[in-house]
Every structure is written in C-alpha cells, then in structure tokens.
Design an enzyme around this catalytic site. Structure first.
Site, PDB file in Angstrom:
ATOM      1  N   GLY A 253       0.832  -1.201   0.000  1.00  0.00           N
ATOM      2  CA  GLY A 253       0.000   0.000   0.000  1.00  0.00           C
ATOM      3  C   GLY A 253       0.865   1.248   0.000  1.00  0.00           C
ATOM      4  CB  SER A 254       0.022   4.707   0.863  1.00  0.00           C
ATOM      5  OG  SER A 254      -0.485   4.426   2.159  1.00  0.00           O
ATOM      6  CD  GLU A 275       6.889  -5.610  -2.521  1.00  0.00           C
ATOM      7  OE1 GLU A 275       7.124  -4.634  -3.279  1.00  0.00           O
ATOM      8  OE2 GLU A 275       7.594  -6.622  -2.486  1.00  0.00           O
ATOM      9  CB  CYS A 309       2.949   0.035  -7.028  1.00  0.00           C
ATOM     10  SG  CYS A 309       3.097  -1.633  -7.680  1.00  0.00           S
TER      11      CYS A 309
END
Ligand code: NAD
Length: 522
Positions: A253-254, A275, A309
C-alpha cells in the site's frame, strides 16, 4: 456500444459471485466462514463499483473477537499444515491454480467491476495468480539450503529453512487479489498459514478468492485456517501489525501505511515485507526507438488509469527528441478511449471520488509550481455511468524538483521533464525522488543501457531497458528501494522471506574442538 446501467453492474457482480460459489450476501459469508463469537461484525462498509458508483454490497468489518478467533484457527491449522511435506503442500497449491483457471473469466471480471480495471487487466491479474501457483508448485520441491565446510575435523555444517508460522497479508485496492497470491502461495508451500486483510475498497474479490481457496482445502480435508480472511480498514490492519502471533506482516500500500505498519511490527521485533508507493520514470535518450518508447509510456502512464505502483509518472526526455516525443504523446493521448472498463475502453475509472480529488489537486498544484498542462486534466462524464469516477489522463511539462512531482499521486498524470546532457544527467534526475520501485530507459546505445544498469545507474528495485516500468513478470523478485520499502515478493528467491534460516553444525567425531582454535580444557 451497449452501456451497462447502474443496476446491471451490481447484478453482474452478484451473478459472478454466485458463479464462483459465493453466497449472495457478505453477511452470509461472514456468518458462515468467520463465525467468531461476536456475530455479524461491526461498521459495515458500503462497497461501490467505480464504474458507476452503484453499491455492490455492505462489507462487515471484523470485530477484535472475530480476529482473535481466526488467529486461533490459523494457529491450529499451522500444526497440521507445517507437518505436511512441502511437495504435498505444493499439490494443494496446484489445485488452487487449477481452480483459478476454472474461474479466471468470472474473477477477472469481478476485479474489473470492483477495482475498475479494464477487462484485459482484470484477466491479467488472475493469470498472474495462476502463474504464481505454478511457480510455487515447482518451488515446493526446492527451498534449498546451502552446505559449507567446517573448519573443524569430522564436522558438517549446513543451513536449512523452516516456516515462520502465521503470515499476515495487508493488501491494496489496485491489485485486489494478485497480491494475496504472491504472498500466500509462496508462504503456503513454505509451510506457513496466512491471514489476509484486503483493502476495504475491494472486499468482494477477496471473498471470492477466499472461497476458491477454501473449497480446495475442504475438498482435501484440510483446515480452513490455512488461508484465513477478515475484512475491515486501517484499524483492522493495525491488529496484525501489533500482534506477536503474526510472525511476518507483508503489507502492500502507500508509504504512509508502510511507515505505520513497519514501526508497529519493529516495536515487537517481528518481520515485515513492505511493498509501498513508487514514483517511476522512463528515460528516453536520443538514440531511442521512439515508437516503442511512446507505446510503452502510454501503457505505463495511462494504463490502469495510472493506478499501478509501477505506473510511469515521470518521462525524462533528451532535448534532441523532446518535441517529437511530446507531440506524438499528446496525439496518442487525444485518442485514448475513456469509459466503461468492461466494454473495450483503454482507460477505466479511478477507484473513488477521493482519488479524483487528489488528481485535481495534484494538477492544480503542479501548475501553480510552474507546470504546463499539455493534454487531459479534466473529469470525464460517461453517459449512463454518471456515478463513475472517470478522468482524462494528463501530461504536464514540469521540473523534477516540484513538490508535486516528488510525490506519488495515484492517478494518470505524466510529468514530462527535459534533460540536455548525457545519460548521467538523466539518471540523476530519475533517482532524485524518495521512492525507488521501477525504472526504464529507452536507448539503442549500449553504453547508455549499461550505465543505467550499473551501480551508478538506476537506484530502483526494477530497472528495464527498452521495456516500460509496469507489467512485471512473476519470475523475477518484485519490489523497490528507499521509501518503496525494500521488500521483495514473487519470483527468484523471494520465498526466503517466508522462512527462517537455521544454521546447523554436526559433530560426528569423538573430540570436541572449539571454533577459532580456542582452548578451554577443564
Ligand atoms: P493504502 O495504504 O491506503 O491501503 C493499503 C492497505 O493498508 C489497506 O488494506 C488498508 O486498509 C491498510 N492500512 C491503511 N493504513 C493502515 C495502518 N495504519 N495499519 C495497518 N493497515 C493499514 O493504499 P491503497 O490506496 O489501497 O493502494 C495504493 C497504494 O499502494 C499506492 O501507494 C501504491 O503505489 C501502493 N502499491 C504498492 C505496490 C508494490 O508492490 N510496491 C503494489 C500495489 C500498490
């Protein structure tokens, strides 16, 4: 082209769920599979399709009691699963891969409906799950350790790999099911059990995936706790970050989320696999095949509506070819079809209204910093899909130093940046961001390509030549450096993240020599 009405999108989602064997309502799923002590969960979250804004379901968030109940199920399942030989675990993963093959069309379409990806990418996401199953099956007969020579006579040294226990998976909305498979299929063949909290924006695909995997477990008489699932948002995610029973937390995620999870897990000395966000660039040098470079840029920047991403966010182009690339890109962007992702368009919606607002505010601030909008940049109303979140992919001429360019905006905005010098200058611009996920160079000059790939070149986890930044294969280790979090998932030796290493020394002689020749005679 026929446009699905609001009701039709929701109806189609329910038809697909039924086709995959899932119950009609998430409450029924919750009661049937998660039957913790607390009943039907708290604070149901409305799940809507980004295609038209229609409500698809009410997703019940897990209570803490549900979570603890599930964790206990996972621990009990671990006792069974970790005892099975790895190739036998591989056989279960093979069956999951087959079940995914059987449901590829339905699950892929559900991904499109819930996450807004175009059909091709929804299907591609499920194919990625199948590929990782195949990869994991092969690995289940490997999981190699090294042997090394001991300095002591009649001693043998080697290292072996053991499972960790319970692996927690927190996933993002934009790869709502593939991220689970990257983690859980490798974790599973290694002997771990998994507990998954998907994004609160995409619980339906998670439930469907969970059904597919659970059926395989049940058909083989195995405990459901091998692959557990619970729903909820940030609060529910923090539970596993803080829980010492969860040996590894793999969080996608962020960067904001990764920072919080990383700190919580480090506090209890647990393991993380992070990640996180990217800010990926393509460099185009004077020798590049411009046609290839432009095609790769358009797929990387506008594909998945800029919500990968690995999306191409910056294009660093040499002055000699800058105008040519700019004109060509603007022309192609004007032809992009934007609309219903189920109906052959190239650009689908953003995930929600908040994402549209972030797109608008990034464009406003980039222009306030001096950027020049070349194309796109507006909301797009799609007839019949008024509740959907459509925007026009945008290109902005910018400087790398702009605050807006330094940040990841999860939307289709491409910043066009000019360089005048050699490849060293382009690489320096590329590396001058906090994130380090994916990067690419388009060049036919071998020296430029090799410089880009050398230790002085790209500082990213992924560095490609004459291929764009997005669309990685599962065979390589996937992940990035710096604020992208340093994790590696998927191929190569990423399986090691899901195991603990043990070094073993065996003395088969009659003496007890000490290492380093130390004498300690009693
Ligand atoms: P997000 O960070 O908002 O949410 C991701 C997940 O984390 C969700 O399940 C959410 O509920 C959970 N979460 C949020 N805050 C948490 C906290 N404090 N503790 C525990 N859990 C928490 O991200 P998103 O909007 O769903 O996804 C987009 C982001 O994900 C982008 O930054 C993108 O680059 C990144 N991403 C990275 C990769 C990668 O492999 N590097 C892959 C996909 C997406």
């Amino acid at each position: 082209m026929h446009t699905l009405s609001n009701a039709a999108v929701a109806q189609e989602a329910h038809r697909l769920l039924a086709q995959m064997g899932c119950p009609a309502s998430l409450s029924a799923w919750y009661l049937g599979l998660q039957a913790g002590p607390a009943g039907p969960g708290q604070n149901p979250i409305a799940v809507t399709s980004p295609i038209d804004g229609a409500e698809l379901a009410q997703a019940p968030s897990a209570t803490r009691a549900d979570y603890d109940h599930l964790l206990a199920e996972c621990q009990a399942a671990y006792a069974v699963w970790s005892q099975m030989p790895a190739p036998k675990r591989g056989e279960i993963v093979r069956q999951i891969g087959d079940a995914l093959r059987q449901h590829k069309e339905a699950l892929g379409k559900l991904v499109s409906i819930e996450a807004g990806k175009i059909t091709q990418e929804g299907l591609g996401e499920v194919q990625e799950m199948i590929d990782i199953c195949d990869f994991a099956v092969g690995l289940s007969r490997q999981l190699y350790g090294l042997t090394m020579h001991s300095e002591r006579p009649q001693h043998r040294m080697y290292e072996q790999w053991h499972p960790l226990g319970v692996v927690g998976i927190i996933s993002a909305f934009n790869f709502p099911v593939a991220v689970w498979s990257w983690n859980s299929m490798l974790a599973a063949i290694c002997g771990n059990v998994c507990i998954w909290k998907p994004s609160e924006k995409t619980p339906l695909t998670a439930v469907a995936t969970h059904y597919i995997a659970s059926k395989v477990l049940a058909d083989n008489g195995l405990p459901a706790g091998i692959f557990a699932l619970y729903l909820g948002g940030r609060e529910q995610g923090t539970w596993m970050a803080e829980d010492p029973r969860v040996a590894l937390v793999s969080a996608t995620g962020s960067t904001r989320m990764g920072r919080a999870v990383g700190q919580a897990v480090a506090q209890r000395m647990g393991k993380t696999l992070l990640e996180l966000g990217g800010n990926n660039a393509i460099i185009i040098t004077p020798s590049a095949d411009l046609e290839m470079a432009v095609r790769a840029t358009v797929f990387g920047a506008a594909g998945t509506a800029g919500q990968r991403c690995t999306t191409t966010r910056r294009l660093i182009v040499h002055a000699d070819v800058y105008d040519q690339v700019k004109d060509r890109l603007v022309a192609v962007y004007q032809k992009l079809t934007i609309g219903n992702p189920l109906e052959g368009n190239l650009v689908g919606p953003l995930i929600d209204e908040a994402a549209v607002q972030m797109y608008e505010s990034a464009l406003a601030s980039a222009q306030a910093e001096g950027g020049r909008l070349l194309v796109g940049g507006k909301r797009r109303a799609v007839a019949g899909l008024e509740g959907g979140h459509y925007v026009e992919p945008a290109i902005v001429e910018a400087q790398n130093s702009y605050t807006t360019v330094q940040e990841e905006t999860f939307a289709p905005i491409l910043y066009l940046i000019k360089y005048n010098g050699g490849v060293e200058e382009a690489v320096q611009i590329q590396n001058d961001v906090k994130q380090g996920l994916s990067s690419a160079i388009f060049t036919l000059n071998m020296r430029e390509a090799e410089y880009f790939l050398s230790h002085r070149g790209s500082d990213c986890g992924i560095a490609n030549v004459n291929i764009g930044t997005s669309g990685a294969e599962i065979g390589g280790a996937f992940g990035g450096e710096k604020e992208t979090g340093g994790g590696r998932e998927s191929g190569s030796d990423a399986w090691r993240n899901y195991m603990r290493r043990q070094t073993n020394t065996i003395n088969y002689g009659t003496a007890l020599p000490l290492a380093q020749g130390i004498s300690f005679d009693v």
